[in-house]
Design a protein around this motif. Sequence first.
Motif, PDB file in Angstrom:
ATOM      1  N   HIS A 177      10.944  -2.714  -4.568  1.00 29.00           N
ATOM      2  CA  HIS A 177      11.763  -2.615  -5.787  1.00 29.00           C
ATOM      3  C   HIS A 177      11.411  -3.724  -6.767  1.00 29.00           C
ATOM      4  N   PHE A 178      11.120  -4.924  -6.242  1.00 27.86           N
ATOM      5  CA  PHE A 178      10.709  -6.029  -7.099  1.00 27.86           C
ATOM      6  C   PHE A 178       9.329  -5.755  -7.693  1.00 27.86           C
ATOM      7  N   VAL A 179       8.409  -5.255  -6.869  1.00 30.61           N
ATOM      8  CA  VAL A 179       7.057  -4.945  -7.340  1.00 30.61           C
ATOM      9  C   VAL A 179       7.113  -3.908  -8.468  1.00 30.61           C
ATOM     10  N   ASN A 220       1.466   2.177 -15.087  1.00 30.77           N
ATOM     11  CA  ASN A 220       2.563   3.096 -14.857  1.00 30.77           C
ATOM     12  C   ASN A 220       2.709   3.279 -13.355  1.00 30.77           C
ATOM     13  N   ALA A 221       3.934   3.283 -12.870  1.00 29.13           N
ATOM     14  CA  ALA A 221       4.179   3.497 -11.452  1.00 29.13           C
ATOM     15  C   ALA A 221       5.324   4.475 -11.309  1.00 29.13           C
ATOM     16  N   PHE A 222       5.076   5.571 -10.641  1.00 27.70           N
ATOM     17  CA  PHE A 222       6.086   6.579 -10.418  1.00 27.70           C
ATOM     18  C   PHE A 222       6.118   6.905  -8.934  1.00 27.70           C
ATOM     19  N   ILE A 223       7.284   6.785  -8.342  1.00 30.72           N
ATOM     20  CA  ILE A 223       7.458   7.079  -6.926  1.00 30.72           C
ATOM     21  C   ILE A 223       8.201   8.397  -6.795  1.00 30.72           C
ATOM     22  N   LYS A 224       7.649   9.329  -6.054  1.00 32.15           N
ATOM     23  CA  LYS A 224       8.344  10.577  -5.772  1.00 32.15           C
ATOM     24  C   LYS A 224       9.373  10.314  -4.693  1.00 32.15           C
ATOM     25  N   ASN A 225      10.620  10.668  -4.954  1.00 35.05           N
ATOM     26  CA  ASN A 225      11.680  10.411  -3.986  1.00 35.05           C
ATOM     27  C   ASN A 225      12.013  11.597  -3.110  1.00 35.05           C
ATOM     28  N   ILE A 267       8.493   3.558   1.512  1.00 36.27           N
ATOM     29  CA  ILE A 267       7.896   2.240   1.326  1.00 36.27           C
ATOM     30  C   ILE A 267       8.982   1.163   1.281  1.00 36.27           C
ATOM     31  N   ALA A 268       8.777   0.100   2.074  1.00 32.08           N
ATOM     32  CA  ALA A 268       9.675  -1.061   2.064  1.00 32.08           C
ATOM     33  C   ALA A 268       9.138  -2.134   1.134  1.00 32.08           C
ATOM     34  N   GLY A 269       7.823  -2.368   1.184  1.00 33.63           N
ATOM     35  CA  GLY A 269       7.245  -3.414   0.358  1.00 33.63           C
ATOM     36  C   GLY A 269       5.779  -3.657   0.653  1.00 33.63           C
ATOM     37  N   ILE A 270       5.297  -4.766   0.117  1.00 28.66           N
ATOM     38  CA  ILE A 270       3.896  -5.166   0.251  1.00 28.66           C
ATOM     39  C   ILE A 270       3.843  -6.453   1.070  1.00 28.66           C
ATOM     40  N   LEU A 271       3.017  -6.462   2.105  1.00 30.03           N
ATOM     41  CA  LEU A 271       2.865  -7.630   2.963  1.00 30.03           C
ATOM     42  C   LEU A 271       2.221  -8.763   2.163  1.00 30.03           C
TER      43      LEU A 271
END
Length: 152
Positions: free
Chosen positions: A129-131, A143-148, A106-110
């Motif tokens: 990253h800002f979001v 809560n937000a968790f991103i699997k890397n 994911i790069a970001g949100i349009l």
Amino acid sequence: MSFHHFTWPGNRLLKLWGTIPMEEMRKPMILDEYSDPCITVLKRGRTTNVTVGKMLTVIAYVSRYVTEHDTAVFKELVVIPLDKESGPFSAKGDSGAVVVDGTGRIAGILTGGSGATDDSDMTYVTPIHFVLEVIHQCKALANAFIKNAQPA
């Protein structure tokens, strides 16, 4: 540096799995057809469906008028169409779409765009990253968790 090659998954579903590091967004290791550094990205929007574009190394400062007297300034990533024939990367109604690279990171949100004209077409993307930073500041709310780990 290398040239990007993307192959659609056999089931036509791209699995999302992590984020593109900000350092990579600022200094991509992939070159476009003009040997300029960029990251090839895609999104599925409500209006334009699936489109492919190039995320530039430019970070735009975008002013949003919150009220008649208050203005907020945001740092946004800039995405342009892949080429002249591919059409606009986004249109009104695509806001909120997730923008990802060809591997599913994911790069970001349009968040908006300049609109397609004869001379230009830019889409603005809020970096993920800002979001995530804002979400983590509101721990009681979300809560937000991103699997890397890349999917198998």
